[in-house]
Write an enzyme that holds these catalytic residues in place. Structure first.
Site, PDB file in Angstrom:
ATOM      1  N   GLU A  17       0.842  -1.210   0.000  1.00 53.24           N
ATOM      2  CA  GLU A  17       0.000   0.000   0.000  1.00 53.24           C
ATOM      3  C   GLU A  17       0.870   1.250   0.000  1.00 53.24           C
ATOM      4  O   GLU A  17       1.872   1.311   0.712  1.00 53.24           O
ATOM      5  CB  GLU A  17      -0.905   0.011   1.231  1.00 53.24           C
ATOM      6  CG  GLU A  17      -1.832   1.227   1.250  1.00 53.24           C
ATOM      7  CD  GLU A  17      -3.056   0.991   2.106  1.00 53.24           C
ATOM      8  OE1 GLU A  17      -3.826   0.060   1.797  1.00 53.24           O
ATOM      9  OE2 GLU A  17      -3.227   1.729   3.079  1.00 53.24           O
ATOM     10  N   THR A  48      -4.038   4.905  -1.462  1.00 51.32           N
ATOM     11  CA  THR A  48      -5.099   5.409  -0.580  1.00 51.32           C
ATOM     12  C   THR A  48      -5.691   6.719  -1.109  1.00 51.32           C
ATOM     13  O   THR A  48      -5.137   7.366  -2.004  1.00 51.32           O
ATOM     14  CB  THR A  48      -4.595   5.615   0.866  1.00 51.32           C
ATOM     15  OG1 THR A  48      -3.607   6.647   0.849  1.00 51.32           O
ATOM     16  CG2 THR A  48      -4.020   4.341   1.439  1.00 51.32           C
ATOM     17  N   ALA A 127     -20.108   2.627   3.468  1.00 48.18           N
ATOM     18  CA  ALA A 127     -19.403   2.145   2.273  1.00 48.18           C
ATOM     19  C   ALA A 127     -20.315   1.322   1.366  1.00 48.18           C
ATOM     20  O   ALA A 127     -20.144   1.318   0.148  1.00 48.18           O
ATOM     21  CB  ALA A 127     -18.189   1.328   2.693  1.00 48.18           C
ATOM     22  N   TYR A 148     -12.553  -5.439   9.776  1.00 46.91           N
ATOM     23  CA  TYR A 148     -11.890  -5.099  11.048  1.00 46.91           C
ATOM     24  C   TYR A 148     -11.876  -6.298  11.996  1.00 46.91           C
ATOM     25  O   TYR A 148     -12.870  -6.549  12.701  1.00 46.91           O
ATOM     26  CB  TYR A 148     -12.620  -3.904  11.696  1.00 46.91           C
ATOM     27  CG  TYR A 148     -12.661  -2.718  10.757  1.00 46.91           C
ATOM     28  CD1 TYR A 148     -11.673  -1.738  10.812  1.00 46.91           C
ATOM     29  CD2 TYR A 148     -13.634  -2.625   9.753  1.00 46.91           C
ATOM     30  CE1 TYR A 148     -11.672  -0.688   9.908  1.00 46.91           C
ATOM     31  CE2 TYR A 148     -13.627  -1.587   8.837  1.00 46.91           C
ATOM     32  CZ  TYR A 148     -12.650  -0.619   8.923  1.00 46.91           C
ATOM     33  OH  TYR A 148     -12.632   0.416   8.019  1.00 46.91           O
ATOM     34  N   GLN A 179      -8.033  -4.309   8.416  1.00 39.29           N
ATOM     35  CA  GLN A 179      -7.283  -3.323   9.198  1.00 39.29           C
ATOM     36  C   GLN A 179      -6.042  -4.025   9.746  1.00 39.29           C
ATOM     37  O   GLN A 179      -6.032  -5.256   9.874  1.00 39.29           O
ATOM     38  CB  GLN A 179      -8.190  -2.849  10.357  1.00 39.29           C
ATOM     39  CG  GLN A 179      -7.592  -1.845  11.305  1.00 39.29           C
ATOM     40  CD  GLN A 179      -7.197  -0.568  10.609  1.00 39.29           C
ATOM     41  OE1 GLN A 179      -6.176  -0.531   9.927  1.00 39.29           O
ATOM     42  NE2 GLN A 179      -7.979   0.480  10.795  1.00 39.29           N
ATOM     43  N   GLN A 215       5.509   5.758  15.581  1.00 37.89           N
ATOM     44  CA  GLN A 215       4.515   5.140  14.688  1.00 37.89           C
ATOM     45  C   GLN A 215       3.606   4.193  15.479  1.00 37.89           C
ATOM     46  O   GLN A 215       2.437   4.043  15.141  1.00 37.89           O
ATOM     47  CB  GLN A 215       5.281   4.368  13.613  1.00 37.89           C
ATOM     48  CG  GLN A 215       4.514   4.104  12.341  1.00 37.89           C
ATOM     49  CD  GLN A 215       5.300   3.115  11.467  1.00 37.89           C
ATOM     50  OE1 GLN A 215       6.476   2.877  11.699  1.00 37.89           O
ATOM     51  NE2 GLN A 215       4.629   2.551  10.492  1.00 37.89           N
TER      52      GLN A 215
HETATM   53  P1  FAD Z   1     -18.305   1.001   6.561  1.00 40.79           P
HETATM   54  O1  FAD Z   1     -18.211  -0.335   5.916  1.00 40.79           O
HETATM   55  O2  FAD Z   1     -19.385   1.899   6.112  1.00 40.79           O
HETATM   56  O3  FAD Z   1     -18.392   0.767   8.142  1.00 40.79           O
HETATM   57  C1  FAD Z   1     -18.244   1.877   9.030  1.00 40.79           C
HETATM   58  C2  FAD Z   1     -19.044   1.593  10.303  1.00 40.79           C
HETATM   59  O4  FAD Z   1     -20.440   1.660  10.015  1.00 40.79           O
HETATM   60  C3  FAD Z   1     -18.812   0.196  10.895  1.00 40.79           C
HETATM   61  O5  FAD Z   1     -18.884   0.323  12.297  1.00 40.79           O
HETATM   62  C4  FAD Z   1     -19.990  -0.610  10.358  1.00 40.79           C
HETATM   63  O6  FAD Z   1     -20.311  -1.713  11.190  1.00 40.79           O
HETATM   64  C5  FAD Z   1     -21.092   0.449  10.390  1.00 40.79           C
HETATM   65  N1  FAD Z   1     -22.154   0.235   9.406  1.00 40.79           N
HETATM   66  C6  FAD Z   1     -22.024  -0.154   8.119  1.00 40.79           C
HETATM   67  N2  FAD Z   1     -23.243  -0.201   7.531  1.00 40.79           N
HETATM   68  C7  FAD Z   1     -24.147   0.179   8.452  1.00 40.79           C
HETATM   69  C8  FAD Z   1     -25.561   0.339   8.467  1.00 40.79           C
HETATM   70  N3  FAD Z   1     -26.294   0.095   7.379  1.00 40.79           N
HETATM   71  N4  FAD Z   1     -26.167   0.769   9.611  1.00 40.79           N
HETATM   72  C9  FAD Z   1     -25.464   1.017  10.736  1.00 40.79           C
HETATM   73  N5  FAD Z   1     -24.101   0.882  10.782  1.00 40.79           N
HETATM   74  C10 FAD Z   1     -23.472   0.462   9.657  1.00 40.79           C
HETATM   75  N6  FAD Z   1      -9.724   5.799   4.866  1.00 40.79           N
HETATM   76  C11 FAD Z   1      -9.485   6.791   3.965  1.00 40.79           C
HETATM   77  O7  FAD Z   1      -9.877   7.927   4.187  1.00 40.79           O
HETATM   78  N7  FAD Z   1      -8.811   6.538   2.805  1.00 40.79           N
HETATM   79  C12 FAD Z   1      -8.351   5.303   2.486  1.00 40.79           C
HETATM   80  O8  FAD Z   1      -7.740   5.111   1.426  1.00 40.79           O
HETATM   81  C13 FAD Z   1      -8.576   4.233   3.420  1.00 40.79           C
HETATM   82  N8  FAD Z   1      -8.172   2.970   3.155  1.00 40.79           N
HETATM   83  C14 FAD Z   1      -8.469   1.948   4.044  1.00 40.79           C
HETATM   84  C15 FAD Z   1      -8.089   0.640   3.729  1.00 40.79           C
HETATM   85  C16 FAD Z   1      -8.365  -0.400   4.623  1.00 40.79           C
HETATM   86  C17 FAD Z   1      -7.954  -1.818   4.280  1.00 40.79           C
HETATM   87  C18 FAD Z   1      -9.021  -0.126   5.858  1.00 40.79           C
HETATM   88  C19 FAD Z   1      -9.295  -1.243   6.840  1.00 40.79           C
HETATM   89  C20 FAD Z   1      -9.408   1.159   6.168  1.00 40.79           C
HETATM   90  C21 FAD Z   1      -9.147   2.220   5.262  1.00 40.79           C
HETATM   91  N9  FAD Z   1      -9.539   3.535   5.526  1.00 40.79           N
HETATM   92  C22 FAD Z   1      -9.286   4.536   4.617  1.00 40.79           C
HETATM   93  C23 FAD Z   1     -10.211   3.857   6.791  1.00 40.79           C
HETATM   94  C24 FAD Z   1     -11.744   3.727   6.670  1.00 40.79           C
HETATM   95  O9  FAD Z   1     -12.230   4.680   5.756  1.00 40.79           O
HETATM   96  C25 FAD Z   1     -12.333   3.966   8.075  1.00 40.79           C
HETATM   97  O10 FAD Z   1     -11.985   2.890   8.912  1.00 40.79           O
HETATM   98  C26 FAD Z   1     -13.806   4.276   8.139  1.00 40.79           C
HETATM   99  O11 FAD Z   1     -14.105   4.683   9.490  1.00 40.79           O
HETATM  100  C27 FAD Z   1     -14.733   3.098   7.818  1.00 40.79           C
HETATM  101  O12 FAD Z   1     -14.710   2.797   6.497  1.00 40.79           O
HETATM  102  P2  FAD Z   1     -15.444   1.482   5.947  1.00 40.79           P
HETATM  103  O13 FAD Z   1     -15.331   1.526   4.486  1.00 40.79           O
HETATM  104  O14 FAD Z   1     -14.981   0.291   6.667  1.00 40.79           O
HETATM  105  O15 FAD Z   1     -16.964   1.831   6.409  1.00 40.79           O
END
Ligand code: FAD
Length: 292
Positions: A17, A48, A127, A148, A179, A215
């Site tokens: 990454e 990212t 997402a 996660y 994560q 870090q």
């Molecule tokens: P989601 O899948 O939407 O989940 C977020 C939260 O909402 C979770 O607690 C989930 O359980 C909850 N949830 C989901 N759907 C619902 C629903 N319908 N009703 C109620 N609750 C719900 N961030 C950046 O800004 N840029 C990046 O490039 C980036 N890359 C990443 C790469 C990886 C591999 C990981 C693990 C994280 C990355 N992140 C990045 C961080 C990520 O954007 C954050 O962790 C963010 O808080 C959650 O993103 P998600 O896509 O997992 O969200």
């Protein structure tokens, strides 16, 4: 090349990454660092995307450069939380026009100034909505999603988190990337639970080589990851000696990868953070296992 088609091999493969530059001034140095990593010929590289828009404009440039000039499949991250439908759709068209077929569909972190805003009026809250958007686009994307092993920090419990993860996968995620975690048992436990919940897509574990003591604090604040005593001892012993800390951190990450492979996991994503020397060292530590 779609990432899902790379996840079928039986031998170990690594992906790396990188993150895009924040400003035009640092563009060339970041581009060079990502090119050095591309020369290691990883299975793919992910780039990212800044949730608040700050570092978003260069993600595509870096991804396209890696793919076009080094032949390394690129995974473009895309976030949606503080964006409008118009902006996201435009971005999707740009990704498609650039010939990138792999997209990591993320919500992104909610910016501090929007923490108390009325979320019901937002175009995107999770997402899963971005996954729907990508599926509706006139393109055949391979879609990744985040997961996660230690629960997303906003989830009240793991059952809820896995339920929402299943919704995201059912909406069209082809694979998941985790994560970071520092105790492989957390991953094995998580895999057992999501398989039981009916999530069958490939899961790529994300490993973060911690190479300096500061870090550790940052990474844990951001991810909320559990830090095992074995890792704390390394930081206590080597934290004030940068070269030794780097060597110990790379060795720890290497050990994690070997254990994952020994337990049947063949694709590992390394959070290499624009550090070609760290990526190269991990790869050389594993040279016989990787056959490189
Ligand atoms: P989601 O899948 O939407 O989940 C977020 C939260 O909402 C979770 O607690 C989930 O359980 C909850 N949830 C989901 N759907 C619902 C629903 N319908 N009703 C109620 N609750 C719900 N961030 C950046 O800004 N840029 C990046 O490039 C980036 N890359 C990443 C790469 C990886 C591999 C990981 C693990 C994280 C990355 N992140 C990045 C961080 C990520 O954007 C954050 O962790 C963010 O808080 C959650 O993103 P998600 O896509 O997992 O969200």
């Amino acid at each position: 090349m779609k990432i899902i088609d790379l996840l079928t091999q039986k031998s170990l493969s690594l992906s790396f990454e990188v993150f895009p530059p924040k400003t035009q001034t640092s563009f060339e140095s970041v581009k060079t660092a990502t090119e050095e990593i591309a020369k290691l010929r990883p299975a793919f590289m992910s780039v990212t995307y800044g949730a608040g828009g700050g570092t978003s404009r260069y993600t595509l440039d870096i991804a396209q450069n890696i793919k076009q000039h080094y032949g390394v499949p690129a995974l473009e991250h895309l976030t949606c939380v503080s964006s409008t439908k118009e902006t996201v759709r435009q971005k999707i068209r740009e990704i498609q026009a650039a010939g990138i077929c792999n997209v990591m569909a993320l919500r992104g972190d909610v910016p501090a100034e929007l923490q108390n805003a009325d979320r019901s009026v937002w175009d995107y809250r999770y997402a899963v909505e971005l996954v729907y958007e990508l599926k509706q686009a006139d393109a055949d994307f391979c879609i990744g999603g985040a997961c996660y092993p230690e629960i997303h920090p906003e989830s009240s419990n793991q059952t809820e988190d896995i339920k929402h993860l299943k919704e995201k996968v059912d909406a069209g995620c082809d694979f998941l990337t985790t994560q970071m975690f520092f105790d492989n048992n957390l991953l094995y436990n998580f895999l057992y639970k999501i398989r039981e919940a009916g999530i069958t897509v490939p899961v790529i574990p994300g490993i973060m080589p911690i190479t300096n003591a500061n870090q550790v604090v940052r990474a844990i604040q951001l991810s909320g990851s559990f830090v095992p005593q074995r890792f704390k001892s390394l930081v206590d012993k080597f934290g004030s000696d940068p070269a030794a800390m780097k060597q110990a951190g790379i060795a720890y990450a290497t050990d994690q990868i070997i254990d994952l492979y020994a337990n049947g996991i063949t694709n590992v994503h390394v959070y290499s953070m624009n550090k070609p020397d760290v990526a190269a060292k991990i790869q050389s530590n594993l040279s016989d296992i990787l056959g490189k």
